[in-house]
Design an enzyme around this catalytic site. Structure first.
Site, PDB file in Angstrom:
ATOM      1  N   GLU A 172       0.828  -1.208   0.000  1.00 13.13           N
ATOM      2  CA  GLU A 172       0.000   0.000   0.000  1.00 13.13           C
ATOM      3  C   GLU A 172       0.860   1.254   0.000  1.00 13.13           C
ATOM      4  OE1 GLU A 172      -2.220  -3.065   2.636  1.00 13.13           O
ATOM      5  OE2 GLU A 172      -0.155  -2.559   2.143  1.00 13.13           O
TER       6      GLU A 172
ATOM      7  N   CYS B 265      -0.447   0.987   7.269  1.00 12.38           N
ATOM      8  CA  CYS B 265      -1.141   1.294   6.020  1.00 12.38           C
ATOM      9  C   CYS B 265      -2.490   1.957   6.260  1.00 12.38           C
ATOM     10  CB  CYS B 265      -1.252   0.026   5.188  1.00 12.38           C
ATOM     11  SG  CYS B 265       0.395  -0.610   4.735  1.00 12.38           S
TER      12      CYS B 265
END
Length: 191
Positions: A80, A116
């Protein structure tokens, strides 16, 4: 001499597999790419996670990323973070929601870990689509960190839509297969 630059080498196969400006019309097509990237990354010696950043309405691919923690020796090199960072560089802005016309979506093969989760907030995406659940990653030993139990509500309160369990079984299988083949479960201090 200490190097004063941070460098992250993006695998050459990534652009060939996920060419910029490719169009994916819906969440399932976008997730198929994220899961395929995770699977290919395992085959190339990386971790079992993939992510893409797309324009939510058009489905145009802006950037893709795979987990590069081990090859780069960087704990922050999650799929991510790689995808969001590349999107920010390509768009010339750290805020992917910084213009009224920008409507970007992060599609990730697994729910975001604590890092993330924060990256999605600070990057300015307007939507997060997830495949495998955190419980799927934790079941094989990955540590997802102390993410709030009501993390979806936290994102939605910030105007970030969340869509979970898109191709969950396929995404979770990549993680299980990775560990079954002897892939390293990398957590701080090996815990």
């Amino acid at each position: 001499m200490v190097d004063d630059r941070l460098q992250l080498d993006i695998p050459g196969w990534l652009e060939a597999m996920a060419p910029r400006d490719a169009c994916m019309p819906d969440a399932e097509a976008r997730m198929r790419l994220a899961v395929a990237l995770a699977d290919a990354n395992v085959a190339h010696g990386g971790g079992p996670f993939g992510a893409v950043v797309v324009e939510r309405t058009s489905g145009r691919l802006v950037a893709s990323g795979v987990n590069l923690v081990e090859p780069a020796n960087l704990s922050i090199a999650h799929a991510e973070v790689v995808a969001l960072s590349l999107a920010q560089q390509r768009l010339g802005s750290y805020d992917l929601g910084g213009r009224p016309e920008w409507d970007y979506e992060l599609v990730t093969s697994a729910e975001p870990c604590i890092q993330c989760f924060g990256a999605a907030i600070w990057a300015g995406v307007r939507s997060v689509v997830c495949g495998a659940r955190s419980a799927d990653a934790e079941a094989v030993g990955f540590d997802e960190g102390p993410k709030p139990a009501d993390w979806v509500a936290h994102l939605e309160a910030r105007g970030i839509a969340v869509h979970r369990d898109v191709l969950r079984n396929e995404a979770a299988q990549v993680i299980r297969d990775y560990v079954a083949r002897g892939g390293a479960v990398y957590n701080a201090r090996g815990s």
